[in-house]
Scaffold this active site. Sequence first.
Site, PDB file in Angstrom:
ATOM      1  N   GLY A   8       0.849  -1.194   0.000  1.00  0.00           N
ATOM      2  CA  GLY A   8       0.000   0.000   0.000  1.00  0.00           C
ATOM      3  C   GLY A   8       0.880   1.238   0.000  1.00  0.00           C
ATOM      4  N   GLY A  11       4.306   0.656   2.074  1.00  0.00           N
ATOM      5  CA  GLY A  11       5.105  -0.386   1.415  1.00  0.00           C
ATOM      6  C   GLY A  11       5.673   0.104   0.092  1.00  0.00           C
ATOM      7  N   LYS A 178       4.118   7.119  20.320  1.00  0.00           N
ATOM      8  CA  LYS A 178       3.315   7.426  19.123  1.00  0.00           C
ATOM      9  C   LYS A 178       1.840   7.090  19.374  1.00  0.00           C
ATOM     10  CE  LYS A 178       3.569   7.380  14.158  1.00  0.00           C
ATOM     11  NZ  LYS A 178       3.674   6.556  12.981  1.00  0.00           N
ATOM     12  N   ASN A 186      -6.329  11.039  16.565  1.00  0.00           N
ATOM     13  CA  ASN A 186      -7.013  10.340  15.465  1.00  0.00           C
ATOM     14  C   ASN A 186      -8.518  10.126  15.669  1.00  0.00           C
ATOM     15  OD1 ASN A 186      -4.383  10.269  14.659  1.00  0.00           O
ATOM     16  ND2 ASN A 186      -4.404   8.132  14.008  1.00  0.00           N
ATOM     17  N   ASN A 196      -6.576  18.061  11.779  1.00  0.00           N
ATOM     18  CA  ASN A 196      -6.071  18.037  13.155  1.00  0.00           C
ATOM     19  C   ASN A 196      -6.216  19.374  13.877  1.00  0.00           C
ATOM     20  OD1 ASN A 196      -5.374  15.523  12.326  1.00  0.00           O
ATOM     21  ND2 ASN A 196      -3.156  15.773  12.522  1.00  0.00           N
TER      22      ASN A 196
HETATM   23  N1  LIG Z   1       1.153   5.606   5.234  1.00  0.00           N
HETATM   24  C1  LIG Z   1       1.931   6.154   6.142  1.00  0.00           C
HETATM   25  O1  LIG Z   1       2.436   7.272   5.958  1.00  0.00           O
HETATM   26  C2  LIG Z   1       2.247   5.421   7.424  1.00  0.00           C
HETATM   27  C3  LIG Z   1       3.164   6.019   8.324  1.00  0.00           C
HETATM   28  C4  LIG Z   1       3.456   5.343   9.515  1.00  0.00           C
HETATM   29  C5  LIG Z   1       2.870   4.132   9.796  1.00  0.00           C
HETATM   30  N2  LIG Z   1       1.980   3.596   8.918  1.00  0.00           N
HETATM   31  C6  LIG Z   1       1.377   2.307   9.263  1.00  0.00           C
HETATM   32  O2  LIG Z   1       1.731   1.376   8.245  1.00  0.00           O
HETATM   33  C7  LIG Z   1       0.667   0.439   8.040  1.00  0.00           C
HETATM   34  C8  LIG Z   1       0.266   0.477   6.559  1.00  0.00           C
HETATM   35  O3  LIG Z   1      -0.253   1.762   6.266  1.00  0.00           O
HETATM   36  P1  LIG Z   1      -0.592   2.220   4.779  1.00  0.00           P
HETATM   37  O4  LIG Z   1      -0.980   3.639   4.858  1.00  0.00           O
HETATM   38  O5  LIG Z   1       0.481   1.800   3.859  1.00  0.00           O
HETATM   39  O6  LIG Z   1      -1.904   1.317   4.504  1.00  0.00           O
HETATM   40  P2  LIG Z   1      -2.485   0.824   3.099  1.00  0.00           P
HETATM   41  O7  LIG Z   1      -2.176   1.844   2.051  1.00  0.00           O
HETATM   42  O8  LIG Z   1      -3.893   0.428   3.342  1.00  0.00           O
HETATM   43  O9  LIG Z   1      -1.600  -0.458   2.765  1.00  0.00           O
HETATM   44  C9  LIG Z   1      -1.814  -1.725   3.305  1.00  0.00           C
HETATM   45  C10 LIG Z   1      -1.665  -2.716   2.174  1.00  0.00           C
HETATM   46  O10 LIG Z   1      -1.686  -4.042   2.694  1.00  0.00           O
HETATM   47  C11 LIG Z   1      -2.326  -4.846   1.715  1.00  0.00           C
HETATM   48  N3  LIG Z   1      -2.733  -6.127   2.321  1.00  0.00           N
HETATM   49  C12 LIG Z   1      -3.706  -6.351   3.233  1.00  0.00           C
HETATM   50  N4  LIG Z   1      -3.775  -7.666   3.540  1.00  0.00           N
HETATM   51  C13 LIG Z   1      -2.804  -8.279   2.806  1.00  0.00           C
HETATM   52  C14 LIG Z   1      -2.379  -9.630   2.663  1.00  0.00           C
HETATM   53  N5  LIG Z   1      -2.967 -10.613   3.348  1.00  0.00           N
HETATM   54  N6  LIG Z   1      -1.359  -9.911   1.810  1.00  0.00           N
HETATM   55  C15 LIG Z   1      -0.764  -8.931   1.090  1.00  0.00           C
HETATM   56  N7  LIG Z   1      -1.124  -7.616   1.176  1.00  0.00           N
HETATM   57  C16 LIG Z   1      -2.141  -7.304   2.021  1.00  0.00           C
HETATM   58  C17 LIG Z   1      -3.477  -3.982   1.248  1.00  0.00           C
HETATM   59  O11 LIG Z   1      -3.971  -4.453   0.030  1.00  0.00           O
HETATM   60  P3  LIG Z   1      -5.329  -3.831  -0.607  1.00  0.00           P
HETATM   61  O12 LIG Z   1      -4.920  -2.513  -1.181  1.00  0.00           O
HETATM   62  O13 LIG Z   1      -5.666  -4.861  -1.620  1.00  0.00           O
HETATM   63  O14 LIG Z   1      -6.316  -3.721   0.519  1.00  0.00           O
HETATM   64  C18 LIG Z   1      -2.789  -2.628   1.129  1.00  0.00           C
HETATM   65  O15 LIG Z   1      -2.212  -2.467  -0.150  1.00  0.00           O
HETATM   66  C19 LIG Z   1      -0.456   0.880   8.990  1.00  0.00           C
HETATM   67  O16 LIG Z   1      -0.375   0.169  10.196  1.00  0.00           O
HETATM   68  C20 LIG Z   1      -0.144   2.348   9.253  1.00  0.00           C
HETATM   69  O17 LIG Z   1      -0.653   2.801  10.488  1.00  0.00           O
HETATM   70  C21 LIG Z   1       1.662   4.211   7.738  1.00  0.00           C
END
Ligand SMILES: NC(=O)c1ccc[n+]([C@@H]2O[C@H](COP(=O)([O-])OP(=O)(O)OC[C@H]3O[C@@H](n4cnc5c(N)ncnc54)[C@H](OP(=O)(O)O)[C@@H]3O)[C@@H](O)[C@H]2O)c1
Length: 299
Positions: A8, A11, A178, A186, A196
């Site tokens: 996502g 990643g 955090k 949130n 916010n």
């Molecule tokens: N984004 C940020 O800036 C940020 C910063 C700090 C921490 N985080 C933390 O990082 C984590 C991810 O955040 P995000 O924003 O990247 O979320 P996201 O965009 O929703 O990404 C999560 C990804 O995981 C995939 N996924 C779910 N189940 C799976 C499985 N069984 N096998 C393979 N892939 C799978 C989802 O696929 P689908 O798209 O098909 O649902 C989605 O692409 C969260 O816990 C968030 O709190 C994020």
Amino acid sequence: MIGILGAGALGRLWAALLPADQVGYLSRPEASLSGQDVDYIFESISGEEHPIHLSPITPETISVLLVTTKAGDTLTALQHRMPAIPLRTPIVLFQNGLGSQQSVAEAWPDRPILAASTTEGANRPTPERVIHAGLGKTWLGPMTPSGRQCVEDVLRVLKQTGLELHAEENILTRLWDKLIVNAGINPFTAILDCPNGDLLESAFFQKHIGALCREMALLVAAETDRDLSPEDLQERIRDVVIRTARNTSSMRADVLRGKPTEIDFINGYLVGLGKKLGIPTPVNQLLTEQVKQLSPHSE
Ligand SMILES: NC(=O)c1ccc[n+]([C@@H]2O[C@H](COP(=O)([O-])OP(=O)(O)OC[C@H]3O[C@@H](n4cnc5c(N)ncnc54)[C@H](OP(=O)(O)O)[C@@H]3O)[C@@H](O)[C@H]2O)c1
């Protein structure tokens, strides 16, 4: 190969910044065996656009796994993939909140499990575009005994991105810090549907933030060795509200997109901990229930 589980926003940020020939992703188990190539435009922090091509890889080839699924998906995603991942491969958990990291460490106590706390910001306004929206820092530390030996190796791998990374022996403390800020911002922004900065003018926020911080101070004192006053916690939350005044929190964004939130791993985690420790958490309970009502997919 460096593997990404959960391709996502976060990643794809790591994938875009790591050497292209060293990184691939693990597709969902329900995808066809080989999965599909992923192409997207990556917008760097300076606004430059780069096309990124990410190929699916097999778990057997992974030397470091970055787990960037949402907290609620993490255990299930790993259960499907772990049997084929080499036993010595470090597994790095990037989830916000608490609870999912401990569940993974308890499920595989003999594997090198690490957790990361990052302030990097990434978003994905369309499926084919990922924006590095905020430059931050990342701390990395062990969740299992064998994770401790891998911290420096994983740091070396991830520093190829040019991002700022540090070792953190007590990663749970970092995750707690955090969590406190996330728990104080949130859910309010999701319930009030506001950026916010609007919280400081909100009667609902003003009514509950003091009691929320008192609950959190008692939980922190009981669960960790730290003595943080409710006033200190409230000040930290206020600082972040002011610094991020125009931002939309990830929880508000999830509600707006009709996606499950991570409330169970933020205020919901604090409710569960309060039950275990005999500490009442009515404000965390209220916020958890109200956010769950907004998100039809939440469990
Ligand atoms: N984004 C940020 O800036 C940020 C910063 C700090 C921490 N985080 C933390 O990082 C984590 C991810 O955040 P995000 O924003 O990247 O979320 P996201 O965009 O929703 O990404 C999560 C990804 O995981 C995939 N996924 C779910 N189940 C799976 C499985 N069984 N096998 C393979 N892939 C799978 C989802 O696929 P689908 O798209 O098909 O649902 C989605 O692409 C969260 O816990 C968030 O709190 C994020």
